[in-house]
Design an enzyme around this catalytic site. Structure first.
Site, mmCIF file in Angstrom:
data_model
loop_
_atom_site.group_PDB
_atom_site.id
_atom_site.type_symbol
_atom_site.label_atom_id
_atom_site.label_comp_id
_atom_site.label_asym_id
_atom_site.label_seq_id
_atom_site.Cartn_x
_atom_site.Cartn_y
_atom_site.Cartn_z
ATOM 1 N N CYS A 79 78.809 48.984 58.066
ATOM 2 C CA CYS A 79 80.006 49.426 57.357
ATOM 3 C C CYS A 79 80.015 48.887 55.921
ATOM 4 O O CYS A 79 79.290 49.394 55.082
ATOM 5 C CB CYS A 79 81.263 49.063 58.134
ATOM 6 S SG CYS A 79 82.728 49.972 57.591
ATOM 7 N N HIS A 124 80.355 50.209 63.485
ATOM 8 C CA HIS A 124 80.363 48.809 63.923
ATOM 9 C C HIS A 124 79.751 48.659 65.316
ATOM 10 O O HIS A 124 80.483 48.679 66.305
ATOM 11 C CB HIS A 124 81.803 48.286 63.956
ATOM 12 C CG HIS A 124 82.443 48.195 62.617
ATOM 13 N ND1 HIS A 124 82.442 47.042 61.877
ATOM 14 C CD2 HIS A 124 83.110 49.123 61.891
ATOM 15 C CE1 HIS A 124 83.084 47.259 60.743
ATOM 16 N NE2 HIS A 124 83.491 48.506 60.721
ATOM 17 N N GLU A 184 78.756 46.032 66.648
ATOM 18 C CA GLU A 184 79.052 44.686 67.147
ATOM 19 C C GLU A 184 80.324 44.625 67.991
ATOM 20 O O GLU A 184 80.564 43.624 68.663
ATOM 21 C CB GLU A 184 79.156 43.692 65.985
ATOM 22 C CG GLU A 184 80.395 43.802 65.130
ATOM 23 C CD GLU A 184 80.361 44.890 64.070
ATOM 24 O OE1 GLU A 184 81.315 44.959 63.273
ATOM 25 O OE2 GLU A 184 79.397 45.690 64.030
#
Length: 192
Positions: A74, A172, A174
């Site tokens: 991002c 994202h 994660e």
């Protein structure tokens, strides 16, 4: 990992679960001990200012140019792009990816969404969380496109790229339970 702002904890958790020794880097001397580097999602203009304040900007640029595997998500994609559209007047980039990235391309915070994207080399799509995300407007000849949005108004937009030792996603990875993209990056670091 860029430890001054953004999704630091989330990336550290995934990387640690994969068996790496992951640390939050806040000083140039800490950067010198890294074999690879992650630039998390966050607020790109704040991250640039913090990188300058903590004297990480130039050392990080040098390490990326020198071949250190680097992964941006991002805001990290924005920081690694050679060119930025819709950035602030003083927007700087670390560079490393021959791409033009449009900042906040998918819209404002309220336009954030989740979906799945087909990621090059993976048998199954990966979950993708887009939060005020960028997209790649143009990719240079040496840039490998790893994922595109497949449906909706943004269909065809590039959301994951790799150029040599540098990779980035507009989303994202994660924040979910799927560690394949981080594993892909760890493999990139171990083979460098």
């Amino acid at each position: 990992m860029f430890g001054l702002q953004g999704d630091v904890r989330e990336h550290l958790a995934v990387l640690t679960a994969l068996g790496t020794h992951a640390v939050a880097v806040r000083r140039p001397e800490e950067l010198g001990r890294c074999d690879g580097f992650v630039i998390p999602g966050g607020e790109s203009t704040t991250m640039f200012k913090l990188a300058r304040t903590f004297e990480l900007f130039e050392p990080l640029q040098e390490r990326i140019r020198g071949g250190m595997p680097t992964f941006g998500t991002c805001a990290g994609m924005i920081m690694l792009a050679d060119r930025v559209v819709d950035g602030t007047a003083d927007q700087e980039t670390l560079g490393g990816l021959d791409v033009t990235v449009r900042r906040n391309a998918f819209g404002r915070q309220v336009d954030s969404f989740e979906g799945e994207v087909a990621f090059d080399g993976f048998d199954e799509p990966v979950p993708a969380v887009f939060i005020r995300a960028p997209w790649v407007e143009e990719a240079g000849a040496g840039v490998e496109v790893l994922a595109r949005v497949e449906a909706g108004q943004a269909a065809g937009r590039i959301v994951a790229v790799r150029e040599g030792h540098v990779m980035a996603t507009a989303f994202h990875p994660e924040v979910g339970r799927d560690d394949r993209i981080h594993r892909y990056f760890v493999d990139l670091v171990t083979t460098a």
